[in-house]
Write an enzyme that holds these catalytic residues in place. Structure first.
Site, short mmCIF file in Angstrom:
data_model
loop_
_atom_site.label_atom_id
_atom_site.label_comp_id
_atom_site.label_asym_id
_atom_site.label_seq_id
_atom_site.Cartn_x
_atom_site.Cartn_y
_atom_site.Cartn_z
N ASP A 287 0.83 -1.20 0.00
CA ASP A 287 0.00 0.00 0.00
C ASP A 287 0.87 1.26 0.00
O ASP A 287 1.87 1.33 0.70
CB ASP A 287 -0.89 -0.02 1.25
CG ASP A 287 -1.88 1.12 1.30
OD1 ASP A 287 -2.72 1.20 0.38
OD2 ASP A 287 -1.81 1.92 2.24
N GLU B 182 14.70 -15.32 -0.70
CA GLU B 182 15.17 -16.38 0.20
C GLU B 182 14.17 -17.53 0.29
O GLU B 182 14.53 -18.65 0.65
CB GLU B 182 15.39 -15.81 1.60
CG GLU B 182 16.56 -14.86 1.74
CD GLU B 182 16.62 -14.28 3.14
OE1 GLU B 182 15.93 -14.83 4.03
OE2 GLU B 182 17.33 -13.28 3.34
#
Length: 559
Positions: free
Chosen positions: A227, A276
């Site tokens: 956002d 990751e």
């Protein structure tokens, strides 16, 4: 407030890739936005919730979307419908519990759906523990470095630190009261006063959000919608804007509080975290920028994966304008090897079935307009969007052809901009009315039969727009979406790539080819003679006279 899952089984395994899905799923995904308070109500309190969403996941699988984006469900005072977050690691009780979120994520993956959650890093709630401590401890508190606290101008600091205005109207600054009762510093809030902006120059803020990312990634979410992704970094010194009308400039210029270059280092750090995790976790930027070229900066290979294409969302139903924004969008994304995105509606703008029912004029429309015209154009615009290369976003209820509710009584409105300074539209409530599922009377299956009315009232005419009413009707908007998404999923050419081949076409018509697929769009209100070859796959409306494109229509052809 944070809920604890320590005594529950581990959530999803590290690899959340649904079985059989191809890699780089996000490049051509169709992502469905769920506004939880308006999607499905499981407990009958009139407010949608996570168990309600979970119960409707099979519907979304059958619709044919690839992923579900959930608007905020975090612990919040709800000053701005959950975009004022008090605890980023807890579910607000109105939506359920953290266990409900865990179950929803698990069920979605079992159905082959991915889950994207909203992340709100520009500001917190004023009820956030950090901000409350900063107020209690007063000037000099280390917590104040995590927000933008400033002394005021004027003889006694009685004037705001600068001339910035809130997006919701009024000044972007609110003055505090010191613990001893004297007037204190001011704090910055680009949105409501209940939403103080974080200071991303503080290492503690960056550390906290890296931790929040890992919390939800460990829960098994497949990505984040970020956002106000363009707003995290403010220009040094927080300079005055000057005489410009900033509310009219938003999205048209680089502002001292929006689209600052410093945001990109934040997203490079986030990308390293996302990479990751197995299963191709992603982040999507809500970034209002002056140009699509500026938007492309957010999706460079070491930053975020997608960015919303607001230039496309705001384009009128006009062939020349649409071709221009399609070409510029594809061209801007190509150098950074990012997919273009396409969106027609969301929880912040007038639904496109109403927008296209009115003369061109922005994304906040107050008039009902010509309902039949708006729906015809909306259906055509959907097929155009789904034929373009890249990723498409569908806002809940648009597959039902829902219009905005433009006549909500003032007393039921909850959009904070409605209650702010004069001149604000405050009409976002109209696109947030709970969607109809079944039955002939409100709340149309939104909640259990014995439940109360929905949090925003639904119009009487929505009975004929419910999922139940449209299912099985080959002329319905719902079945059009189901057919279009099935064709898109079956045809590898649709969604993939970054090119369209434009074909010669009369004025007011778009025609393009993608391998053996041709899309024809007539944006005029009259039938247009046009020779077509091949086999008709799908049309947004009845074809009408042979050898001509129906008014305000889109058709897909196999050639």
């Amino acid at each position: 407030m944070t809920q604890n899952l320590a005594d529950t089984p581990r959530p999803l395994s590290a690899d959340t890739t649904p079985a059989g899905e191809p890699s780089r799923w996000w490049r051509d995904a169709v992502i469905y936005q769920v506004y939880p308070r308006s999607f499905a109500d499981a407990n009958g309190d009139g407010m949608g919730d996570l168990p309600g969403v979970r119960s409707r996941l099979p519907y979304l699988r059958d619709l044919g979307v690839d992923a579900v984006w959930l608007s905020p469900f975090y612990a919040s005072p709800q000053a701005d419908a959950g975009y004022d977050v008090a605890d980023y690691r807890a579910v607000d009780p109105m939506f359920g519990t953290l266990l409900d979120a865990d179950a929803l994520i698990r069920d979605a993956h079992e159905l082959g759906l991915r889950i994207i959650v909203d992340l709100v890093p520009n500001h917190s709630s004023e009820q956030h523990e950090w901000f409350q401590r900063a107020l209690r401890e007063g000037p000099g508190s280390p917590l104040r470095e995590r927000y933008h606290f400033r002394g005021g101008k004027g003889e006694n600091g009685e004037l705001p630190p600068n001339d910035w205005e809130s997006i919701f109207g009024g000044p972007a600054w609110t003055r505090t009261t010191n613990p001893d009762g004297t007037p204190g510093d001011w704090y910055l809030h680009l949105f409501a006063p209940e939403q103080p902006d974080f200071n991303w120059d503080s290492p503690a803020v960056a550390d906290e959000f890296r931790s929040i990312l890992r919390f939800w990634l460990d829960m098994g979410v497949d990505g984040f919608r970020v956002d106000v992704a363009h707003g995290l970094v403010k220009a040094p010194g927080l300079p005055d804007l000057g005489s410009h009308d900033q509310l009219k400039l938003l999205g048209n210029d680089v502002m001292p509080f929006f689209d600052q270059d410093g945001v990109h280092e934040i997203y490079r750090a986030w990308r390293r975290i996302l990479d990751e995790y197995p299963g191709e976790r992603i982040a999507v930027a809500e970034a209002w920028t002056p140009t699509v070229e500026r938007t492309a900066n957010y999706v460079r290979p070491d930053e975020l994966h997608q960015a919303f294409n607001f230039q496309y969302l705001g384009t009128a139903w006009d062939a020349a304008e649409l071709r221009t924004v399609i070409d510029s969008s594809l061209a801007a994304m190509r150098p950074v090897d990012a997919p273009a995105t396409w969106v027609l509606s969301n929880h912040d703008v007038t639904r496109h079935a109403t927008r296209f029912a009115n003369p061109p004029g922005g994304t906040q429309i107050r008039e009902r307009g010509d309902r039949e015209l708006g729906l015809r154009r909306a259906r055509a615009a959907t097929l155009l969007m789904l034929a373009l290369p890249g990723s498409a976003y569908v806002y809940q209820g648009e597959e039902l052809g829902l219009p905005d509710v433009t006549d909500l009584p003032d007393e039921v409105r909850q959009d904070p901009s409605f209650f702010r300074a004069s001149g604000q539209d405050g009409f976002r409530d109209g696109c947030r009315v709970p969607i109809p599922w079944s039955g002939t009377a409100a709340p149309y299956g939104f909640g259990p039969a014995q439940g109360g009315p929905s949090w925003l009232p639904q119009p009487a005419e929505w009975a004929e727009l419910s999922v139940e009413a449209q299912t099985g009707d080959p002329t319905s908007t719902l079945e059009l979406y189901r057919s279009a998404l099935a064709i898109r999923r079956a045809d590898a050419a649709l969604g993939a790539g970054s090119e369209v081949t434009w074909l010669p076409a009369p004025e007011g018509v778009l025609a393009f080819r993608r391998d053996s697929f041709v899309c024809l769009v007539n944006t005029t209100g009259a039938a247009v003679p046009f020779a077509t070859e091949g086999r008709l796959l799908l049309s947004s409306t009845e074809q009408g006279e042979p050898g001509a494109l129906a008014p305000d229509s889109t058709s897909w052809w196999a050639v």
